[in-house]
Scaffold this motif. Structure first.
Motif, PDB file in Angstrom:
ATOM      1  N   LYS A   1       2.923   3.401   0.146  1.00 57.35           N
ATOM      2  CA  LYS A   1       4.374   3.414   0.120  1.00 57.35           C
ATOM      3  C   LYS A   1       4.927   3.050   1.497  1.00 57.35           C
ATOM      4  N   ASP A   2       4.318   3.620   2.528  1.00 59.01           N
ATOM      5  CA  ASP A   2       4.807   3.354   3.879  1.00 59.01           C
ATOM      6  C   ASP A   2       4.673   1.876   4.239  1.00 59.01           C
ATOM      7  N   ASP A   3       3.561   1.265   3.794  1.00 56.86           N
ATOM      8  CA  ASP A   3       3.401  -0.171   4.047  1.00 56.86           C
ATOM      9  C   ASP A   3       4.565  -0.946   3.436  1.00 56.86           C
ATOM     10  N   LEU A   4       4.866  -0.579   2.204  1.00 62.52           N
ATOM     11  CA  LEU A   4       5.922  -1.304   1.492  1.00 62.52           C
ATOM     12  C   LEU A   4       7.264  -1.125   2.184  1.00 62.52           C
ATOM     13  N   ILE A   5       7.537   0.102   2.598  1.00 63.40           N
ATOM     14  CA  ILE A   5       8.815   0.353   3.283  1.00 63.40           C
ATOM     15  C   ILE A   5       8.897  -0.485   4.541  1.00 63.40           C
ATOM     16  N   LYS A   6       7.766  -0.511   5.273  1.00 60.34           N
ATOM     17  CA  LYS A   6       7.721  -1.272   6.509  1.00 60.34           C
ATOM     18  C   LYS A   6       7.994  -2.758   6.228  1.00 60.34           C
ATOM     19  N   MET A   7       7.395  -3.258   5.145  1.00 59.45           N
ATOM     20  CA  MET A   7       7.616  -4.658   4.794  1.00 59.45           C
ATOM     21  C   MET A   7       9.081  -4.917   4.426  1.00 59.45           C
ATOM     22  N   MET A   8       9.657  -3.962   3.726  1.00 57.19           N
ATOM     23  CA  MET A   8      11.038  -4.153   3.272  1.00 57.19           C
ATOM     24  C   MET A   8      12.041  -4.077   4.407  1.00 57.19           C
TER      25      MET A   8
END
Lengths: 333, 502
Positions: free
Chosen positions: B233-240
């Motif tokens: 989830k954190d990866d995705l947030i970072k990407m977003m």
């Protein structure tokens, strides 16, 4: 004129230009009412040499001043996403009641006028009450009022034209101040008052808010019902004023004096770029709309176009304008 | 490459000189759920509008089953098997479920007459298979939003869509309905139907998604994630967001001992019954409940939009009789509506939306003090970091998160002390959510109170001090947020129903 009056009008232009640069489409959208009017004036002045004269323009404004006064009330009503079909009948009730009071009732002229204005305004209040408390659609509510008030005017006059009205009551609609008819000043005053109401007061802002989104207006603490009632009352009040002017013009009062006026008033408002869905439009636009109708009638008269054809042309214009309104909405909302 | 059913290559789109999509490459395989992530304004909806034919791309091509396609309009893309389900429902409320499902596509007998029998049988089949209790002959408006959303999805499916775009389908669904939706998606996926699934809820990504593409500022970040299990989830947030979000729920407790609002045995005779609770100054009281639990209606009632049949409300110790919104505003209560469109005036400028609820201070004998209104708006734009070109911008042209900030500003500036917020972060992207939470912190720090209704469980747990759970119009539990879990709330929310789904 059209854009400085309208809360929403201003920002649409600003936003649109910011986002899109100076686009022809936006320009046409924003200024289409005045463009139509200018186009019409150009065409008419080529078609007839007498058209482009000061005296003729004073004539046009004089001819349209009654319609203009009614169209101001209609503008407020339509901005709340409503409609007032009863304006012609309210005008007749106001004019005939003051005429009968002054003639048959021997009431002094100022009091008679007051009585007529109170009657017209009160019927407007009833419109507002039926729409808000009765929760009836404005179209139906005012359609009922149109019929009922029309009947009241017939009852008041017993179906006969009222003549012999005191000259002081006819002055507003028949006298001039210098070259300019007093009715023109009345129109100007009513337009000015409407403009101040709409663009300078909280009441005006509330009208725009209600028209665009009455639910949001309510949750923002705007008294939606109260505002609507006042708007319909103002419409009734302006109809009464228009009634006084028309009475002076035709030197009498009768129950059918306002018939058909509601459609002309709606046409003027629509021609002026006010959205029939509410929330968008301006007083300046309606002034242009009124002038457009006046120029059209006057020009066609000068060209000897028959009154029958004039109706066909006006009707076609109404449809074109509504198409324009729909296009505007699709494109910019 | 050949295994993509849909491929969008080097899609470029700009509006009036602003590039919204830069060379976006995007492929969907047959029978997958492809998650499309991105903050508001990242270009997701533009990309989908290019796909459905609402917009034409400036350059780039769309390949459908290996063939180049140009979609002229939504009806055209639908014919080619691409169906769109938008957040805003497009059902005909007065028609039956059946008619809605087949709208424009009714099966015919001998080419003229409608084959109602067959239409009915086919519609019922699917609902039965999924065990959804719905009478297809009833009007669609009789059912709540969740079921309506499912009807909308079925409508697209019945038009033989092979690829279905779902734009935030769960934003108005209850937990239970989300289950049904996921079951439906799974069933269709196994039949080879593909989905493009747009969402802001990251938990859903891992539950339903096969692959993920993240858009930011009109570009695909990295490449499509082929295996969803390889990211967190954190990866995705970072990407977003393009940066680390140190803390998604920056809660700063500020509860005092003074009671602001006390509600006793409140009932409206229909949607909620015998509701009692109190909020202290500086407290955030979260309200949890499924759709139909009566929590939104409770919020409306406190604000005066709904008639109360029984019970009492005390505000700062003295009795407060609910009358209408004006009365509520005069008593320093403000409501952030669930649907932003019913609280904010989209066609009017930002500054008007901020000052509209100030009943006295922005006018002088009825005349507006426009300069003051504008100055105040500029002040809040800066303070709350509202992203806008100017205070004259029309409200509807702001992003969801910024609109919500305007809504908060509107209530702050007229001295509101009790903020009733109905799903304040609904449809708001991750970055803006955190800003709204910080705003809530700053309110409670001043001793203001917040009654926060939410469908977002992590938010309820992260931001509330206490949580009131409602079930079918009654309070089923009062929990302290500290030490509480999602499971516990869900159990109290669903009651006996919980056992069926879990």
């Amino acid at each position: 004129m059209s854009n400085q009056n309208s809360e929403t009008g201003v920002s649409v232009t600003k936003e649109a230009t910011k986002k899109q640069g100076v686009s022809v489409g936006v320009f046409i959208q924003q200024f289409s009412p005045i463009l139509i009017l200018l186009l019409l004036i150009i065409v008419m002045s080529f078609a007839n040499e007498n058209f482009l004269q000061v005296s003729n323009f004073i004539n046009i404004i004089r001819q349209t001043s009654i319609l203009g006064v009614m169209a101001m009330g209609m503008t407020l009503v339509i901005l709340t996403a409503g409609i007032d079909l009863s304006v012609g009948s309210l005008m007749a009730v106001a004019a005939t009641s003051m005429a009968v009071a002054a003639t048959a009732g021997n009431v002094p002229a100022p009091l008679a006028v007051l009585l007529g204005v109170v009657c017209g305004t009160a019927l407007g209040v009833i419109n507002g009450l039926v729409i808000t408390i009765g929760k009836i659609q404005p179209f139906i509510a005012t359609l009922g009022m149109m019929t009922a008030a029309g009947g009241i005017a017939l009852l008041i006059t017993d179906g006969m034209p009222i003549t012999g009205i005191p000259a002081s009551m006819l002055a507003i609609g028949s006298q001039h101040a210098g070259r300019i008819p007093i009715s023109v000043f009345v129109f100007a005053a009513v337009a000015l008052i409407s403009w101040v109401l709409l663009s300078k007061t909280s009441f005006g802002r509330n009208i725009y808010a209600i028209g665009g989104n009455s639910e949001a207006a309510r949750t923002s603490g705007i008294r939606v019902e109260r505002t609507m009632i006042v708007v319909y009352a103002i419409s009734g009040f302006f109809c009464s004023i228009a009634g006084i002017v028309l009475m002076g013009r035709i030197n009498s009062a009768n129950a059918l004096m306002g018939s058909g006026m509601e459609l002309n008033a709606i046409t003027a408002v629509a021609l002026g770029g006010t959205s029939l869905a509410g929330g968008f439009g301006s007083v300046g636009g309606t002034v242009i709309g009124v002038m457009t109708i006046g120029v059209l009638n006057n020009g066609l008269d000068l060209m000897d176009v028959s009154a029958f054809w004039q109706r066909v042309i006006l009707g076609t214009m109404i449809i074109l304008v509504v198409i324009l309104d729909a296009w505007r909405k699709r494109k910019f909302e | 490459m050949a295994n993509y059913m849909l491929e969008m290559r080097n899609i470029k789109k700009s509006f009036y000189g602003t590039t919204v999509l830069h060379n976006v490459n995007f492929g969907v395989k047959a029978g997958e759920v492809h998650i499309l992530l991105g903050e508001n304004g990242a270009g997701k909806s533009t990309l989908m509008k290019v796909l459905s034919g609402v917009h034409r791309p400036d350059s780039g091509e769309i390949m459908l089953n290996g063939q180049k396609c140009e979609f002229r309009e939504p009806a055209h893309s639908l014919k080619k098997g691409i169906g769109m389900v938008y957040q805003e429902l497009s059902l005909a409320p007065n028609m039956s479920v059946l008619e809605n499902i087949w709208l424009g596509n009714l099966p015919k007998k001998s080419k003229v007459f409608v084959d109602w029998k067959m239409a009915k049988r086919k519609a019922e089949e699917v609902f039965e298979k999924l065990d959804i209790p719905i009478d297809v002959t009833k009007r669609v408006s009789k059912y709540d939003l969740g079921l309506q959303q499912l009807v909308e999805i079925f409508r697209v499916i019945y038009q033989d869509a092979k690829l279905i775009v779902l734009d935030e389908p769960t934003s108005s669904l209850s937990e239970m309905e989300v289950r049904k939706l996921f079951e439906t998606i799974n069933l269709l996926r196994s039949q080879g139907v593909s989905f493009i699934y747009i969402t802001h809820k990251l938990d859903e990504v891992f539950e339903i998604g096969d692959r993920v593409t993240v858009l930011r500022d009109g570009e695909v970040i990295g490449e499509t994630v082929e295996d969803i299990k390889q990211v967190t989830k954190d990866d995705l947030i970072k990407m977003m967001v393009g940066r680390d979000l140190e803390d998604q729920y920056p809660k700063e407790p500020a509860v005092t001992d003074d009671v602001m609002l006390r509600v006793e045995h409140l009932t409206d005779g229909k949607n909620f019954h015998d509701v009692s609770f109190s909020i202290r100054k500086g407290e955030v009281l979260g309200v949890a409940g499924l759709v139909g639990a009566g929590n939104s209606e409770l919020a409306e009632a406190v604000f005066g939009l709904r008639k109360i049949k029984g019970g009492k409300i005390y505000l700062n110790g003295s009795e407060y009789k609910v009358k209408d919104p004006v009365h509520a505003i005069n008593n320093h209560i403000g409501l952030l509506t669930r649907d932003r469109r019913s609280g904010l005036i989209g066609h009017m400028p930002l500054y008007v939306n901020i000052s509209v609820a100030q009943r006295k201070s922005m006018s002088n004998f009825g005349f507006r003090l426009r300069r003051k209104e504008r100055a105040q708006a500029r002040d809040y734009i800066e303070k709350l970091r509202i992203e806008t070109t100017s205070e004259n911008k029309l409200l509807r042209n702001l992003s969801g998160g910024n609109q919500q900030k305007v809504a908060v500003a509107k209530w702050i500036c007229n001295g509101t002390r009790l903020f009733v917020m109905d799903d304040p972060t609904r449809g708001v992207d991750v970055g803006a959510k955190v800003e709204i939470y910080k705003l809530i912190n700053s309110l409670t720090a001043q001793g203001d109170s917040v009654l926060m209704i939410s469908s977002d469980m992590p938010e309820l747990l992260g931001i509330s001090d206490n949580i009131m759970v409602m079930q079918k119009g009654r309070v089923s539990a009062m929990l302290s947020a500290a030490g509480c879990t999602q499971e516990k709330i869900f159990e109290k929310m669903a009651g006996e129903e919980a056992h069926i789904s879990s």
